[in-house]
Motif scaffolding. Structure first.
Motif, PDB file in Angstrom:
ATOM      1  N   ARG A  70      -0.539   1.727  -4.787  1.00  0.00           N
ATOM      2  CA  ARG A  70       0.414   0.780  -4.584  1.00  0.00           C
ATOM      3  C   ARG A  70       1.884   1.150  -4.848  1.00  0.00           C
ATOM      4  O   ARG A  70       2.183   2.231  -5.574  1.00  0.00           O
ATOM      5  N   ASP A 117       0.898  -1.219  -0.269  1.00  0.00           N
ATOM      6  CA  ASP A 117       0.054   0.093   0.073  1.00  0.00           C
ATOM      7  C   ASP A 117       0.879   1.294  -0.033  1.00  0.00           C
ATOM      8  O   ASP A 117       2.058   1.399   0.688  1.00  0.00           O
ATOM      9  N   GLU A 156      -6.739  -8.078  -3.814  1.00  0.00           N
ATOM     10  CA  GLU A 156      -7.409  -8.087  -2.900  1.00  0.00           C
ATOM     11  C   GLU A 156      -6.538  -7.337  -1.539  1.00  0.00           C
ATOM     12  O   GLU A 156      -5.476  -7.739  -1.265  1.00  0.00           O
ATOM     13  N   ASP A 157      -6.994  -6.407  -0.973  1.00  0.00           N
ATOM     14  CA  ASP A 157      -6.348  -5.328  -0.181  1.00  0.00           C
ATOM     15  C   ASP A 157      -5.642  -6.358   1.089  1.00  0.00           C
ATOM     16  O   ASP A 157      -4.726  -6.151   1.679  1.00  0.00           O
ATOM     17  N   ASP A 158      -6.329  -7.337   1.495  1.00  0.00           N
ATOM     18  CA  ASP A 158      -6.168  -8.193   2.883  1.00  0.00           C
ATOM     19  C   ASP A 158      -4.969  -9.082   2.626  1.00  0.00           C
ATOM     20  O   ASP A 158      -4.429  -9.611   3.278  1.00  0.00           O
ATOM     21  N   GLU A 159      -4.684  -9.238   1.095  1.00  0.00           N
ATOM     22  CA  GLU A 159      -3.632 -10.129   0.760  1.00  0.00           C
ATOM     23  C   GLU A 159      -2.189  -9.330   0.642  1.00  0.00           C
ATOM     24  O   GLU A 159      -0.996  -9.975   0.733  1.00  0.00           O
TER      25      GLU A 159
END
Length: 387
Positions: free
Chosen positions: A196, A179, A349-352
């Motif tokens: 990113r 991020d 996928e942000d949580d990856e």
């Protein structure tokens, strides 16, 4: 990176066995002569879960019967204290070709197992393949590699290269997608995505070469939404003209994630011929399982053999594609990257995050050769392309 020889190898000819032993290839004596030929390539094969030195990789030996015949068993044997020992074997394809590998040095031979008409040749791969001209095994730093800080540009308006996405630890180069903490959201095709940071480095500051082999041992990322890559670029990329004069982008390998519907692996070449319209050769690698598996959990060696006539792409020594158009005649530099391009954003996928690609080593074997009609190599003009 876009969306999706002169082979300095020893050529030896072999002949039928000159002796009359009936003990088969492991016991017979073989004379060098006619019947089969081999090309000895550098250390281009080493699949495995653990990091290892570049010198632990295996030499690649391509054998070819003079009279093409499919299904002939050939063996690669090494001479040792216990005599000739088989280290690899394969069957020839419809063109009479077979690819073999050996991590050993010293006296070796390729033989057929046909007792009625055995063929064989002797060679030493350490002596008969080119010596490396550049090796980086990332022991403690990225050395002279530089981040290709191009900002938000081209097909990456929502991501940019940054030093924070590059690190060396435990003898591995790790490139990441992170991020971007300094930005909010990016709009692409009406959708909103987080910005990113990408790991994206090149060798343009310290190493360029023209003709030879380039290889990297890589363990790719697993998720979709970003693609890992090993590629080459010329300084004249994008300038209209024959690739022999302006160069090309050579995408040795790209990987788009474990769940990609087409298998995830590609090799491409891009150049701009006279007239200014960009040309492309290459495609997805069909049935990638035939060349290996577990791309995100194992290291594999991805390489290109670049000659004035063609590019030969390999995975752990197995040929995946030959391309004979857009062959660069200009010096090229190396690039390693893990990029989140705009056309992949819907798969992120942000949580990856963070997502990582690990590079064990990079190596070049330069085999310089003058092109027909040319007096010396030209570095090319212009600045590195923004691809």
């Amino acid at each position: 990176m876009r969306a999706p020889g002169i082979i300095l190898a020893l050529v030896l000819t072999l002949s039928a066995c000159s002796g009359s032993d009936a003990g088969g290839p492991e016991e017979s004596s073989y004379a060098d002569g006619e019947g089969i030929s081999v090309e000895v390539h550098p250390r281009l094969a080493h699949a495995g879960e653990d990091p290892a030195p570049a010198d632990a990789a295996a030499y690649v030996i391509d054998a070819k019967l003079d009279e093409a015949e499919e299904g002939v068993e050939v063996q690669l044997q090494v001479d040792g204290e216990a005599g000739w020992t088989v280290v690899d074997e394969a069957e020839t394809d419809a063109k009479g070709r077979a690819s073999l590998t050996s991590a050993e040095s010293g006296e070796q031979r390729v033989v057929t197992t046909d007792e009625d008409n055995p063929l064989g040749v002797h060679f030493d791969p350490a002596e008969d393949s080119p010596a490396p001209t550049m090796t980086d095994d990332f022991v403690d730093s990225i050395g002279a590699w530089v981040t290709r800080a191009q900002g938000y540009a081209g097909v990456r308006m929502c991501s940019r290269a940054d030093d924070r996405a590059v690190r060396v630890k435990d003898g591995l180069l790790r490139l990441s997608v992170l991020d971007d903490p300094q930005r909010g959201l990016c709009t692409h095709k009406g959708e909103r995505y987080a910005y990113r940071l990408n790991g994206h480095i090149g060798s343009e500051a310290f190493h360029i070469f023209r003709f030879g082999y380039a290889a990297a041992r890589i363990r790719f990322q697993s998720p979709r939404g970003q693609h890992g890559a090993f590629w080459l670029q010329s300084y004249g990329l994008g300038t209209p003209g024959p690739a022999s004069r302006t160069g090309a982008e050579i995408d040795v390998i790209e990987y788009f994630g474990d769940e990609h519907p087409q298998g995830g692996l590609t090799s491409f070449v891009y150049w701009t011929p006279p007239g200014g319209k960009s040309q492309t050769q290459g495609s997805w690698i069909a049935d990638p399982e035939q060349y290996g598996e577990d791309w995100s959990s194992k290291f594999h060696v991805f390489s290109v053999e670049w000659t004035p006539r063609e590019y030969v792409f390999r995975i752990d020594g197995e040929i995946t594609r030959r391309i004979r158009e857009g062959v660069s005649g200009q010096p090229e530099f190396l690039i390693l990257s893990l990029l989140s391009s705009d056309y992949e954003l819907q798969h992120i996928e942000d949580d990856e995050l963070p997502v990582h690609m690990d590079v064990d080593w990079v190596r070049v074997w330069e085999t310089p050769k003058t092109l027909k009609g040319e007096r010396k190599a030209s570095r090319g003009q212009g600045s590195p392309g923004r691809r």
